[in-house]
Design a protein around this motif. Structure first.
Motif, PDB file in Angstrom:
ATOM      1  N   PRO A 103       0.724  -1.044  -0.249  1.00 53.04           N
ATOM      2  CA  PRO A 103      -0.283  -0.175  -0.242  1.00 53.04           C
ATOM      3  C   PRO A 103       0.638   1.759   0.031  1.00 53.04           C
ATOM      4  CG  PRO A 103      -1.239  -2.062   1.533  1.00 53.04           C
ATOM      5  CD  PRO A 103       0.018  -1.760   0.651  1.00 53.04           C
ATOM      6  N   LYS A 104       1.960   1.594   1.377  1.00 46.41           N
ATOM      7  CA  LYS A 104       2.698   2.851   0.753  1.00 46.41           C
ATOM      8  C   LYS A 104       3.650   2.536  -0.152  1.00 46.41           C
ATOM      9  CE  LYS A 104       1.785   3.359   5.551  1.00 46.41           C
ATOM     10  NZ  LYS A 104       2.685   3.950   6.720  1.00 46.41           N
ATOM     11  N   GLY A 105       3.934   1.580  -1.447  1.00 44.73           N
ATOM     12  CA  GLY A 105       4.915   1.488  -1.743  1.00 44.73           C
ATOM     13  C   GLY A 105       6.075   1.561  -1.618  1.00 44.73           C
ATOM     14  N   ARG A 106       6.406   1.028  -0.355  1.00 48.37           N
ATOM     15  CA  ARG A 106       7.675   0.806   0.526  1.00 48.37           C
ATOM     16  C   ARG A 106       8.832  -0.749  -0.044  1.00 48.37           C
ATOM     17  NH1 ARG A 106       5.963   0.512   6.290  1.00 48.37           N
ATOM     18  NH2 ARG A 106       4.500  -1.253   4.993  1.00 48.37           N
ATOM     19  N   TYR A 107       8.072  -1.617  -0.980  1.00 49.41           N
ATOM     20  CA  TYR A 107       8.772  -3.122  -1.777  1.00 49.41           C
ATOM     21  C   TYR A 107       8.316  -2.500  -3.069  1.00 49.41           C
ATOM     22  CZ  TYR A 107       9.350  -4.316   3.511  1.00 49.41           C
ATOM     23  OH  TYR A 107       9.648  -3.968   4.449  1.00 49.41           O
ATOM     24  N   LEU A 108       9.462  -2.866  -3.893  1.00 48.15           N
ATOM     25  CA  LEU A 108       8.989  -2.967  -5.005  1.00 48.15           C
ATOM     26  C   LEU A 108       9.675  -5.009  -6.449  1.00 48.15           C
ATOM     27  CD1 LEU A 108       7.844  -1.886  -7.482  1.00 48.15           C
ATOM     28  CD2 LEU A 108       9.689  -0.553  -8.052  1.00 48.15           C
ATOM     29  N   TRP A 109       8.929  -5.350  -6.559  1.00 50.62           N
ATOM     30  CA  TRP A 109       9.407  -6.760  -7.511  1.00 50.62           C
ATOM     31  C   TRP A 109       8.426  -5.965  -8.760  1.00 50.62           C
ATOM     32  CZ3 TRP A 109       7.177  -7.060  -2.625  1.00 50.62           C
ATOM     33  CH2 TRP A 109       8.492  -7.621  -1.353  1.00 50.62           C
ATOM     34  N   ILE A 110       9.450  -6.176  -9.342  1.00 52.04           N
ATOM     35  CA  ILE A 110       9.077  -6.958 -11.546  1.00 52.04           C
ATOM     36  C   ILE A 110       9.650  -8.578 -11.531  1.00 52.04           C
ATOM     37  CG2 ILE A 110       9.408  -6.330 -13.830  1.00 52.04           C
ATOM     38  CD1 ILE A 110      10.265  -3.491 -12.564  1.00 52.04           C
ATOM     39  N   LEU A 111       8.165  -9.194 -11.597  1.00 53.03           N
ATOM     40  CA  LEU A 111       8.137 -10.323 -11.964  1.00 53.03           C
ATOM     41  C   LEU A 111       7.835 -10.804 -13.797  1.00 53.03           C
ATOM     42  CD1 LEU A 111       6.082 -11.211  -8.820  1.00 53.03           C
ATOM     43  CD2 LEU A 111       8.619 -10.922  -9.103  1.00 53.03           C
ATOM     44  N   THR A 112       8.375 -11.364 -14.252  1.00 54.52           N
ATOM     45  CA  THR A 112       8.328 -11.887 -15.607  1.00 54.52           C
ATOM     46  C   THR A 112       8.330 -13.573 -15.339  1.00 54.52           C
ATOM     47  OG1 THR A 112      10.486 -12.156 -16.333  1.00 54.52           O
ATOM     48  CG2 THR A 112       9.299  -9.873 -16.604  1.00 54.52           C
ATOM     49  N   ARG A 113       7.648 -14.132 -16.828  1.00 57.88           N
ATOM     50  CA  ARG A 113       7.251 -15.728 -17.029  1.00 57.88           C
ATOM     51  C   ARG A 113       9.281 -15.576 -17.792  1.00 57.88           C
ATOM     52  NH1 ARG A 113       3.410 -17.443 -14.045  1.00 57.88           N
ATOM     53  NH2 ARG A 113       1.149 -16.399 -14.506  1.00 57.88           N
ATOM     54  N   ASP A 114       9.694 -14.383 -18.222  1.00 57.61           N
ATOM     55  CA  ASP A 114      10.848 -15.040 -18.532  1.00 57.61           C
ATOM     56  C   ASP A 114      11.959 -14.756 -18.092  1.00 57.61           C
ATOM     57  OD1 ASP A 114      13.317 -15.143 -20.889  1.00 57.61           O
ATOM     58  OD2 ASP A 114      12.031 -13.807 -22.211  1.00 57.61           O
ATOM     59  N   PRO A 115      13.115 -14.802 -17.451  1.00 62.18           N
ATOM     60  CA  PRO A 115      14.243 -14.580 -16.523  1.00 62.18           C
ATOM     61  C   PRO A 115      15.072 -13.614 -17.403  1.00 62.18           C
ATOM     62  CG  PRO A 115      14.718 -17.036 -18.057  1.00 62.18           C
ATOM     63  CD  PRO A 115      13.514 -16.517 -18.303  1.00 62.18           C
ATOM     64  N   GLN A 116      14.509 -13.533 -19.007  1.00 59.86           N
ATOM     65  CA  GLN A 116      15.720 -11.894 -19.574  1.00 59.86           C
ATOM     66  C   GLN A 116      14.601 -11.621 -20.913  1.00 59.86           C
ATOM     67  OE1 GLN A 116      18.989 -11.248 -19.342  1.00 59.86           O
ATOM     68  NE2 GLN A 116      19.165 -13.152 -17.721  1.00 59.86           N
ATOM     69  N   PRO A 117      13.557 -10.519 -20.082  1.00 59.53           N
ATOM     70  CA  PRO A 117      13.376  -9.914 -20.653  1.00 59.53           C
ATOM     71  C   PRO A 117      13.580  -8.842 -21.269  1.00 59.53           C
ATOM     72  CG  PRO A 117      12.815  -9.040 -18.255  1.00 59.53           C
ATOM     73  CD  PRO A 117      13.427 -10.829 -18.049  1.00 59.53           C
ATOM     74  N   GLY A 118      14.567  -8.625 -21.027  1.00 54.92           N
ATOM     75  CA  GLY A 118      15.497  -7.677 -22.023  1.00 54.92           C
ATOM     76  C   GLY A 118      15.611  -6.627 -21.073  1.00 54.92           C
TER      77      GLY A 118
END
Length: 192
Positions: free
Chosen positions: A137-152
């Motif tokens: 809710p406060k945006g203190r943590y952040l992750w970008i997740l993908t199905r491909d380990p090398q999205p570019g």
């Protein structure tokens, strides 16, 4: 003994008040989630390609998250990492998630430690479920997740630009080493 215990409690409470180094700049405004998530399409294997710095993933590379339904309706969570590089020591954490907002399925809580749950909000999601951005809710943590380990790099830069537009400070985000392909990734700790 009581004095030592008191000092430990004070230190822990102060540490809990300190925000992570990467946070949302506009912390006073509510963080919005995506309008709807098909929970069953969200299940499966995700690769962490960007994260904010925090203690529970310190020095982790090759990070994956695997989600599957439990018999009780909650979601089994299997997080894996290799310490200090892809050839490092394997680490596994298993927990559970529960959907908090069943109108959207975008607000969940995750627990790795008994009754203690942390917020897991899906704030951006590809239409084809090929990538997701997760915070709280406060945006203190952040992750970008993908199905491909090398999205570019272009993909990552586009997500970072969108996050900056939403008020996130993207300085200091970590881009862990990741496997070259799904086939190169060890299956250690994953079902089947």
């Amino acid at each position: 003994m009581l004095r030592t215990l008191g000092l430990i409690l004070v230190a822990l409470s102060l540490a809990g008040c300190t925000p992570p180094p990467t946070a949302r700049l506009a912390a006073g405004t509510p963080l919005e989630t995506v309008p709807a998530v098909d929970a069953d399409r969200y299940l499966g294997l995700w690769f962490e390609v960007v994260r904010a710095d925090h203690g529970f993933e310190r020095d982790c590379d090759g990070v994956t998250a695997y989600y599957e339904r439990r018999e009780d309706g909650d979601i089994r969570v299997i997080n894996r990492c290799w310490k200090n590089g892809l050839e490092g020591e394997f680490d596994l954490a298993e927990g559970r998630a529960r959907i908090v907002n069943t109108n959207s399925n975008a607000e969940l809580e995750v627990s790795f430690f008994g009754p203690f749950f942390g917020d897991y909000w899906i704030i951006d999601l590809a239409e084809d479920y090929s990538w997701a951005v997760v915070s709280e809710p406060k945006g203190r943590y952040l992750w970008i997740l993908t199905r491909d380990p090398q999205p570019g790099d272009a993909f990552i830069e586009a997500r970072l630009a969108e996050l900056r537009a939403r008020g996130f400070n993207t300085d200091g985000l970590i881009r862990p080493q990741q496997w070259n392909s799904i086939e190169d990734m060890p299956r250690s700790g994953l079902p089947g």
